[in-house]
Design a protein around this motif. Structure first.
Motif, PDB file in Angstrom:
ATOM      1  N   VAL A 284      82.487  -3.356  53.555  1.00 43.58           N
ATOM      2  CA  VAL A 284      81.363  -2.580  54.083  1.00 43.58           C
ATOM      3  C   VAL A 284      81.878  -1.217  54.534  1.00 43.58           C
TER       4      VAL A 284
ATOM      5  N   THR B 256      76.489  -7.610  59.369  1.00 49.93           N
ATOM      6  CA  THR B 256      75.687  -6.965  58.318  1.00 49.93           C
ATOM      7  C   THR B 256      74.745  -7.922  57.597  1.00 49.93           C
TER       8      THR B 256
ATOM      9  N   LEU C 206      68.912  -4.797  58.567  1.00 45.81           N
ATOM     10  CA  LEU C 206      68.581  -3.367  58.540  1.00 45.81           C
ATOM     11  C   LEU C 206      68.783  -2.753  59.919  1.00 45.81           C
ATOM     12  N   ARG C 207      69.141  -1.460  59.956  1.00 42.22           N
ATOM     13  CA  ARG C 207      69.281  -0.747  61.227  1.00 42.22           C
ATOM     14  C   ARG C 207      68.471   0.538  61.179  1.00 42.22           C
TER      15      ARG C 207
ATOM     16  N   TYR D  57      76.319   2.656  56.613  1.00 44.24           N
ATOM     17  CA  TYR D  57      74.882   2.448  56.405  1.00 44.24           C
ATOM     18  C   TYR D  57      74.282   3.672  55.727  1.00 44.24           C
ATOM     19  N   GLU D  58      73.332   3.428  54.810  1.00 40.23           N
ATOM     20  CA  GLU D  58      72.610   4.502  54.112  1.00 40.23           C
ATOM     21  C   GLU D  58      71.140   4.140  54.066  1.00 40.23           C
TER      22      GLU D  58
ATOM     23  N   PRO E 123      74.573  -0.993  47.615  1.00 40.46           N
ATOM     24  CA  PRO E 123      74.000  -1.734  48.750  1.00 40.46           C
ATOM     25  C   PRO E 123      74.525  -3.165  48.774  1.00 40.46           C
ATOM     26  N   SER E 124      74.765  -3.702  49.981  1.00 40.83           N
ATOM     27  CA  SER E 124      75.290  -5.067  50.108  1.00 40.83           C
ATOM     28  C   SER E 124      74.379  -6.081  49.420  1.00 40.83           C
TER      29      SER E 124
ATOM     30  N   CYS F 173      67.839   1.886  57.527  1.00 42.15           N
ATOM     31  CA  CYS F 173      69.083   1.969  56.762  1.00 42.15           C
ATOM     32  C   CYS F 173      69.662   0.565  56.524  1.00 42.15           C
ATOM     33  N   GLU F 174      70.374   0.424  55.413  1.00 43.16           N
ATOM     34  CA  GLU F 174      70.963  -0.862  55.042  1.00 43.16           C
ATOM     35  C   GLU F 174      72.466  -0.696  54.857  1.00 43.16           C
ATOM     36  N   PRO F 175      73.247  -1.801  55.007  1.00 37.85           N
ATOM     37  CA  PRO F 175      74.696  -1.690  54.804  1.00 37.85           C
ATOM     38  C   PRO F 175      75.036  -1.427  53.339  1.00 37.85           C
TER      39      PRO F 175
END
Length: 606
Positions: free
Chosen positions: A477, A315, A398-399, A480-481, A452-453, A406-408
């Motif tokens: 964790v 992450t 980011l994914r 993801y959002e 958010p992380s 989206c971020e963790p």
């Protein structure tokens, strides 16, 4: 596995279990107690607390970093126990070892109850179809609330989609520290026999094919100074015999045959040499350098690979680069990019949850991991091995999910004094946190947040200040959002040295009124080194090497010795949290220094 399950039969002389729990709930202490109860130690043997915490870092920090297996004998049955890490950053260890076991011993604190890591490891265990055996630990504490904790665990299992069989779990109440347990709440505690009896009754014996062709999967790797690399895993089918030739089937690449020169098992805390390992046994092969985590070792007559071990993606990432400060090469033995790169790639061989890339940038390697603690442990390990390097500030990975960036996000549980609740809510809201629940428990407040992380980078030190060291903060964790938008940066600036030399008490006494310093009088500094924290936004260049003028003109009272405030010494975690994007953490075997990427003040202005 074999094509047909008809030849599989239960090994009634064996049980394989993993012990899982949130950090500090007493896993390793319980293993100590079970080893002592079953006679793994001699009567006169000197045994340290938390005997399974083998490395120096594990003992110093009081946490399990690498999973380790041991075995105990009880009523003619060999129980193979795997002690797993309790921190989410080392979740890759948990994910790998759950494939080796047939049940899990879930430890939950009788006071703290279900915590974020409990949810994380339990979800993984349920996904593997494992049945939990619940141990409510620390039952001897006067404030225990075992009945409510039992309800919390049941609700969590329902929420995670457990089957009816998994919901029908046995419960043992224990005090691992005292080495006592009971099957009934409120009944007198005797010894740890109830835990072992429950394991024999409810942990299924492994169903294995003892007569089929060999199948063994490498689950984790170790190192021994005498025999070299150790490959640890479970024999899934058949038997592995010392001195026989076997074949390693990697994920991609050519199969390679080798001879099993050394074969080990465990007996208590002692590693014992074996002539053969049967299906269901957890064993170690020695001296095989080419086997990687997830590879299958097979009989030469039947090459059949097992499915690879699925690991959650990392992450966060940081850049490791060659140390370019004026003090480079003074303290470390390994300082070149080739040496640092080789060591990082060697880490990926034994730790599959870490990734290393070098995307064409000279002298820089991007290391991806699960969290700041995992990165900090890697940095500390390299420092102790005499490596010297610099590290950038962590950033999230980011994914792309359904066309959205989206971020963790993390589940955060906070336990704080009532008078600090307001500042906790204010700070968490500013970091894009969403409160899930809030509960008051006698002068303390327990919050649950989703945040958010990246919003949590640097919050732990602020949180400890806000709660005067009385608060507890746990993170893991959760998924993801969609990207939550930009966050405000650090609210304070840096104090940056403008000269190279030795810091003087005369200069520090003038600066400490406006700053919290990271250095003491007599410490060597260089231009561009971050020597403290400004009390307001914006960086401030100062000369911490300025000495008192050597003239014979003195004003009354000017010769008094200055009173210096003790400096705030940086740790790896606090430095990673505090630094900004234009700063680096210089790591050497003897110290940690924060510095600006561009050392010259005039160049930074430009």
């Amino acid at each position: 596995m074999s094509d047909s399950t008809d030849s599989c039969e239960p090994r009634k002389d064996l049980r394989n279990l993993a012990i899982i729990a949130h950090v500090d709930h007493g896993k390793t202490t319980l293993v100590d107690g079970l080893l002592a109860y079953t006679g793994a130690f001699r009567d006169n043997q000197q045994v340290a607390d938390r005997v399974m915490d083998s490395g120096d870092l594990e003992r110093e920090r009081g946490i399990t970093i690498q999973s380790k297996s041991t075995s105990i004998e009880f009523e003619g049955v060999r129980i193979q126990l795997v002690d797993t890490p309790g921190h989410a950053d080392f979740g890759g260890e948990v994910e790998r070892v759950l494939g080796m076991v047939d049940a899990v011993l879930l430890l939950v604190d009788a006071v703290e109850g279900v915590m974020p890591q409990t949810r994380f490891v339990l979800r993984k265990a349920l996904d593997h179809g494992l049945r939990p055996i619940l141990v409510v630990n620390k039952i001897d504490r006067p404030e225990e609330r075992a009945v409510e904790v039992l309800d919390e665990v049941f609700d969590l299992l329902v929420e995670l989609g457990a089957t009816d069989e998994q919901l029908d779990f046995p419960v043992v109440y224990a005090s691992a520290k005292q080495g006592k347990a009971s099957r009934e709440h409120g009944a007198p505690l005797t010894d740890l026999r109830p835990v072992l009896e429950t394991i024999l009754e409810h942990a299924p014996a492994p169903r294995v094919d003892l007569h089929g062709p060999l199948q063994f999967q490498a689950v984790t790797l170790g190192w021994d100074p005498y025999v070299g690399r150790l490959v640890i895993g479970r024999v899934e089918r058949g038997r592995i015999v010392k001195s026989r030739t076997v074949v390693c089937v990697p994920e991609n690449g050519k199969s390679e045959s080798f001879r099993v020169t050394k074969l080990f098992g465990t007996q208590g805390i002692v590693r014992v040499e074996l002539d053969e390992g049967l299906a269901g046994d957890i064993v170690m092969l020695a001296g095989v350098d080419s086997v990687q985590v997830g590879d299958t070792i097979c009989d030469p007559e039947k090459l059949e690979a097992l499915p690879r071990i699925a690991i959650d993606p990392p992450t966060i990432r940081v850049d490791f680069q060659v140390n370019t400060s004026p003090f480079a090469g003074r303290e470390g033995k390994f300082v070149t990019s080739r040496q640092v790169g080789e060591r990082l790639h060697r880490e990926t061989l034994s730790n599959v949850s870490i990734g290393v890339e070098n995307d064409g940038r000279k002298d820089t390697f991007t290391v991806a991991g699960r969290g700041e603690l995992q990165i900090a442990v890697l940095i500390e390990t390299l420092r102790r091995e005499s490596y010297e390097f610099a590290v950038s500030r962590p950033e999230i990975i980011l994914r792309e999910i359904d066309g959205k960036s989206c971020e963790p996000v993390e589940q955060v549980v906070i336990d704080a004094p009532e008078n600090a609740a307001g500042s906790v809510m204010e700070k968490m809201s500013a970091r894009k946190g969403r409160m899930i629940s809030m509960e008051q428990q006698g002068g303390r407040v327990r919050f649950e947040w989703t945040a958010p992380s990246r919003g949590l980078f640097g919050y732990r030190s602020e949180f400890l200040s806000d709660t005067r060291g009385e608060g507890f903060l746990y993170r893991t964790v959760s998924g993801y959002e969609p990207f939550a938008g930009e966050l405000s940066g650090r609210g304070v600036g840096s104090i940056v040295a403008s000269e190279t030399g030795r810091a003087t008490a005369h200069a520090i006494a003038k600066i400490q009124e406006r700053a919290a310093l990271f250095i003491d009088a007599g410490d060597e500094v260089y231009e561009g080194q971050v020597v403290g924290e400004n009390r307001r936004p914006g960086d401030m260049n100062v000369n911490v090497c300025r000495a008192k003028q050597l003239t014979n003109v003195r004003a009354a009272g000017k010769d008094d010795s200055p009173i210096l405030t003790p400096p705030r010494r940086l740790t790896i975690e606090s430095a990673l949290e505090w630094m900004t994007d234009d700063e680096l953490l210089e790591c050497t075997p003897k110290g940690l220094r924060l510095r600006k990427r561009i050392l010259s003040a005039s160049h930074r202005k430009r």
